[in-house]
Design an enzyme around this catalytic site. Sequence first.
Site, PDB file in Angstrom:
ATOM      1  N   PHE A 151       6.208 -31.363   4.309  1.00 52.06           N
ATOM      2  CA  PHE A 151       5.251 -30.871   5.309  1.00 52.06           C
ATOM      3  C   PHE A 151       5.602 -29.484   5.861  1.00 52.06           C
ATOM      4  O   PHE A 151       4.774 -28.841   6.474  1.00 52.06           O
ATOM      5  CB  PHE A 151       5.151 -31.873   6.481  1.00 52.06           C
ATOM      6  N   GLU A 178       0.918 -35.463   2.932  1.00 54.52           N
ATOM      7  CA  GLU A 178      -0.297 -36.001   3.561  1.00 54.52           C
ATOM      8  C   GLU A 178      -0.449 -35.502   5.001  1.00 54.52           C
ATOM      9  O   GLU A 178      -1.516 -35.598   5.592  1.00 54.52           O
ATOM     10  CB  GLU A 178      -0.306 -37.533   3.496  1.00 54.52           C
ATOM     11  N   CYS A 283      14.573 -26.137   5.650  1.00 54.03           N
ATOM     12  CA  CYS A 283      15.777 -26.660   4.998  1.00 54.03           C
ATOM     13  C   CYS A 283      16.889 -25.620   4.981  1.00 54.03           C
ATOM     14  O   CYS A 283      18.018 -25.928   4.636  1.00 54.03           O
ATOM     15  CB  CYS A 283      15.463 -27.137   3.598  1.00 54.03           C
ATOM     16  N   GLU A 384      20.731 -34.563   9.575  1.00 57.26           N
ATOM     17  CA  GLU A 384      19.688 -33.540   9.651  1.00 57.26           C
ATOM     18  C   GLU A 384      18.748 -33.862  10.814  1.00 57.26           C
ATOM     19  O   GLU A 384      18.174 -34.949  10.859  1.00 57.26           O
ATOM     20  CB  GLU A 384      18.897 -33.505   8.335  1.00 57.26           C
TER      21      GLU A 384
END
Length: 484
Positions: A151, A178, A283, A384
Site C-alpha cells: 500500500f 486493495e 521500507c 517494524e
Amino acid sequence: MKGEVVKNYINGRWVESKSKETRDVISPTTGELLARTPMSTAEEAQEAIEAAKTAYERWRSTPAQTRIRYLYRFRNLLEDYFEELSKTITMEHGKIIDESRGEYRRAVENVEAAASIPTLQMGYNFEDIAAGIDEMVIKQPLGVFFCVAPFNFPGMVPTWFWPFAIACGNTYIVKPSEQVPLSQIRQFELIDKVGFPKGVMNLVNGGPEVVNALIKSPDTVGMSFVGSTPIGKLLYKKCGEHGKRAQVQAGAKNFITVMPDANIERTVPNLMSSFFGNTGQRCLSGAVLLAVGEVYNPLKVAVVNAAKELVIGNGLNEDVQMGPIATKAALKRVLGYIETGIKEGAELILDGRNVKIPDYPKGLFIGPNIFDKVTPEMTIAKEEIFGPVMSIIHVKDLDEAIDIIHANTYGNASSVFTSSGKIARDYQYRVRAGNIGINIGIVAPIATFPFSGMKDSFFGDLHGQGKDAVDFFTENKVVITRWF
Ligand code: NAD
C-alpha cells in the site's frame, strides 16, 4: 465517481468484477469514501492469466524495437499526466504531494531503464570457442509474470517490475494493494491509451484469493512481491511449491548511525526525511537512531527541535511536510507500538499522538514521535513499526552499533553519518544490509541499479530493477554453432 467499485482490466478491456465482496477505500485525510475495491475471484484471475497467456506468443515474437515503442508512449503519457497522477497518490494514500511526485519520477525512470533492455542486454556471444565454432547466449522471455504490490507506494512499485518484464517479451498481471487501488486504475487508463496488444498488460484487484490463483496456475511463471515479511515468506514458500520464480521484497527495520565527527547541521534534515518522510511508511525509512559517543546529547536535542517544526496536514497543500497514516488499522498498529515502548521503559521525549488538524477532524494524523533511552531488546527497537517513530539508542562506538544492527533480523537499509572516509568504508564493508547510505538517509537505488535487501527483508536471489530484472524475466539459452 466517489464510492464506485473499481474495475479490472483484462484482455484490453475494463471489466466489472463479479465478486460481491468489496473493501472501502477511505481518504486518510478527509475520511471520505473514495472508492471500493472488489475482492476478485480466482476465476477472474484465471481470465487474466488466459489473456496474458494468449497474448504471450505474439508479444514475444514482436520485434524488440516495436515492443519498447509502447513503453516510450507510456513514458510520455506519464509525463503528460504527471500532476494528476501524483495527486491521486496523495488522495488515496495521504503522503505529501512532493513525495508523490518523487514516486512518479521513479516510475518514469523505471520505464526509461526498461526501454533500453532488449537492445542492450538480451544476449552475448563468443567467437571461436574452438576452431570455427561460435557460442552464444540468447536470453528468452518465459511467459506470464505478475506482481503483488503493497500500500505504501501505490504508483511506483509495479513499475519496478512490469516495464522490464514486457520489454523482455513477457506478458503481465498487476495485483495492487486493495487499500490503494486508484493509482493503478489511473495508470491502466494510460496503458489503455498506449494501445498495447490486448492481453499484454492486465490488472486484477483483490486479495489472497487472486494471489493464490496466480501462484497456483500452471500458466504463470513468476511473482514479484513487495510487502510485509510474514506474507512475503508465506508466498515465497508457495511459489517454491508450485515451481515459480519469485523475488520477494519484504519488511524492514533500518538503523541509522551517527558518529561524533558527523556534520550535525547537514545530518539533521536528512534524519527528518529518513524517519518522518512518507510518515515513516517506507521500507527505507530510518527506524532506530544509533547515536555514537558524545554526539548523543547534541543530536538528541537537535532532532527533537527539528521534528517539532514539521508541518502536518493535508498532503495536497504544498507547505505540508507530513501527511496522515494511510489507514485506520495502520494507525492503530503504530499507536500500539508507542504504548509498548512506554510500557517497556523507553522515554517518549516527543509525543505526536495528540496532533489534531482542525480542518480534517476525520484525518488519520499523528505527529513525529521520538523515544529516548531505548535498548536493543525492546520491541520498538526490534520490530517494524512502519510509522513516524524514532527510537534513539546511545552506543559507545561503531562496533557496538554494528553488533546491534546485526542482531536484528532485517537487512534492508542502513546509513552512517560521518566525516571519516575510513569509518564510511568500514561501514559499507561490514554492515549486512542491502542498501547502504553514507551521509544519505534514504538509500533508494535508481532504476538501473538493483533494489537490494538482505536477511528477512528479501527472499530470492535476483532483485527488482537493473540488470537483475533482465535475468529474472528471461532464461538463458546457449547455442553452439559450427557451419560445415
Ligand atoms: P502486506 O504484506 O500486508 O500486503 C502486500 C500485498 O500482499 C498486498 O497486495 C496484499 O493484498 C497481499 N496479501 C496480503 N495478505 C496476503 C495473503 N495472506 N495471501 C496472499 N496475498 C496477501 O504489506 P503492506 O502492508 O501492503 O505493505 C507494507 C509492507 O511492505 C511493510 O512491511 C514494508 O516494509 C514492505 N515494503 C517493502 C519494500 C521493499 O522493497 N523491501 C518496499 C515497500 C514496502
